[in-house]
Write an enzyme that holds these catalytic residues in place. Structure first.
Site, mmCIF file in Angstrom:
data_model
loop_
_atom_site.group_PDB
_atom_site.id
_atom_site.type_symbol
_atom_site.label_atom_id
_atom_site.label_comp_id
_atom_site.label_asym_id
_atom_site.label_seq_id
_atom_site.Cartn_x
_atom_site.Cartn_y
_atom_site.Cartn_z
ATOM 1 N N CYS A 132 0.872 -1.175 0.000
ATOM 2 C CA CYS A 132 0.000 0.000 0.000
ATOM 3 C C CYS A 132 0.907 1.223 0.000
ATOM 4 O O CYS A 132 2.128 1.088 0.060
ATOM 5 C CB CYS A 132 -0.999 0.005 1.156
ATOM 6 N N CYS A 154 -1.985 1.298 -4.356
ATOM 7 C CA CYS A 154 -0.731 1.952 -4.733
ATOM 8 C C CYS A 154 -0.698 2.289 -6.212
ATOM 9 O O CYS A 154 0.250 2.895 -6.694
ATOM 10 C CB CYS A 154 0.487 1.138 -4.313
ATOM 11 N N CYS A 207 3.228 0.209 -8.552
ATOM 12 C CA CYS A 207 3.583 -1.159 -8.173
ATOM 13 C C CYS A 207 4.157 -1.891 -9.376
ATOM 14 O O CYS A 207 3.509 -1.976 -10.417
ATOM 15 C CB CYS A 207 2.359 -1.903 -7.658
#
Length: 136
Positions: free
Chosen positions: A12, A86, A90
């Site tokens: 996250c 995120c 990512c």
């Protein structure tokens, strides 16, 4: 024949709430059968104290965890990457299983708002454990 232990990376943004609670649940539910990692795209300085309190209520201590920066190496070494808000930061590596869990962010929330997030994470982690460890 040697089985490789599955590895799960929870990601996250701040690595201070959702991903830390998920990692705590996975350690609790799977023991050492699954390797657990968590990281953030922009890690906070410390874990959200309300997330720590919410996990403590169910007997899981995450006080020793610290937010960590997401690295391509951590992502590449993981069997499953679970993202929690995120977005595009990512990294994606072919051959990995990716899941995006839509969860409310516990940042700035009181304990009454964090408990349902904690409980939803538990259910999702239990389903993941069941899937990863079933003997096919």
């Amino acid at each position: 024949m040697t089985e490789t232990k599955p590895s799960v990376l929870f990601v996250c943004v701040h690595n201070a709430g959702r991903s830390q609670m998920a990692a705590g649940w996975l350690r609790h539910l799977a023991g050492d059968a699954v390797e657990v990692r968590s990281a953030g795209s922009a890690p906070a300085e410390q874990i959200n104290p309300v997330a720590v309190d919410a996990m403590r209520e169910v007997g899981i201590d995450i006080t020793g965890q610290t937010p960590k920066i997401l690295t391509p190496e951590d992502s590449a070494a993981s069997t499953v990457v679970v993202t929690m808000g995120c977005g595009d930061v990512c990294p994606y590596f072919p051959g990995q299983r990716h899941e995006d869990w839509k969860l409310d962010d516990p940042a700035g929330q009181g304990i009454d708002a964090v408990r349902p997030i904690r409980d939803e994470i538990r259910g999702r982690v239990q389903a993941l454990v069941d899937d990863l460890l079933r003997g096919d």
